[in-house]
Design a protein around this motif. Structure first.
Motif, PDB file in Angstrom:
ATOM      1  N   LEU A   1      94.359 -34.975 -44.387  1.00 40.47           N
ATOM      2  CA  LEU A   1      92.953 -34.982 -44.006  1.00 40.47           C
ATOM      3  C   LEU A   1      92.729 -35.647 -42.652  1.00 40.47           C
ATOM      4  O   LEU A   1      91.903 -35.181 -41.856  1.00 40.47           O
ATOM      5  N   LEU A   2      93.476 -36.717 -42.390  1.00 39.50           N
ATOM      6  CA  LEU A   2      93.391 -37.360 -41.069  1.00 39.50           C
ATOM      7  C   LEU A   2      93.790 -36.384 -39.970  1.00 39.50           C
ATOM      8  O   LEU A   2      93.138 -36.271 -38.943  1.00 39.50           O
ATOM      9  N   GLU A   3      94.860 -35.676 -40.226  1.00 38.84           N
ATOM     10  CA  GLU A   3      95.361 -34.719 -39.241  1.00 38.84           C
ATOM     11  C   GLU A   3      94.396 -33.562 -39.044  1.00 38.84           C
ATOM     12  O   GLU A   3      94.163 -33.105 -37.931  1.00 38.84           O
ATOM     13  N   ALA A   4      93.805 -33.095 -40.146  1.00 35.85           N
ATOM     14  CA  ALA A   4      92.864 -31.981 -40.067  1.00 35.85           C
ATOM     15  C   ALA A   4      91.581 -32.381 -39.344  1.00 35.85           C
ATOM     16  O   ALA A   4      90.929 -31.548 -38.705  1.00 35.85           O
ATOM     17  N   GLY A   5      91.211 -33.655 -39.468  1.00 37.18           N
ATOM     18  CA  GLY A   5      89.979 -34.139 -38.861  1.00 37.18           C
ATOM     19  C   GLY A   5      90.107 -34.320 -37.387  1.00 37.18           C
ATOM     20  O   GLY A   5      89.229 -34.293 -36.606  1.00 37.18           O
TER      21      GLY A   5
ATOM     22  N   VAL B   1      94.166 -42.476 -36.110  1.00 34.29           N
ATOM     23  CA  VAL B   1      95.155 -41.522 -36.615  1.00 34.29           C
ATOM     24  C   VAL B   1      96.536 -42.161 -36.644  1.00 34.29           C
ATOM     25  O   VAL B   1      97.243 -42.110 -37.658  1.00 34.29           O
TER      26      VAL B   1
END
Length: 103
Positions: free
Chosen positions: A99-103, A57
């Motif tokens: 998307l990285l943050e949501a994952g 991240v």
């Protein structure tokens, strides 16, 4: 604190990269900003990791946001080109960061 460290790492790295652009154009005194800036950026990134942020991240966001900011600022400061394709790439980078943050 991890997000603060990461944000500062991004800003310092972008400032160092823009300083490199100035230095490479003949204003050699700006090299004095470049190297310490990159060192500070890596120290701040390491602090973000130390605070518990995952490397995938942290590094993903650091590089993605850094590329996008550098492209936009180099267009504004140095009149470098910023095409529609490049703008689309910046939007895709932003989507990837989300998307990285949501994952």
């Amino acid at each position: 604190m991890a997000w603060l460290y990461l944000s500062l790492a991004i800003l310092v790295e972008v400032a160092s990269t823009l300083s490199l652009r100035v230095a490479s154009a003949g204003r050699r005194g700006w090299y004095a900003v470049v190297v310490p800036g990159y060192v500070a950026a890596f120290v701040l990134l390491a602090l973000a990791l130390h605070e518990g942020m995952g490397i995938g991240v942290a590094y993903g966001i650091w590089t993605a946001v850094g590329v996008a900011l550098t492209a936009v600022l180099s267009h504004l400061l140095f009149a470098e080109s910023l095409t529609r394709t490049m703008a689309l790439g910046i939007l895709l980078i932003a989507a990837g960061v989300l998307l990285l943050e949501a994952g």
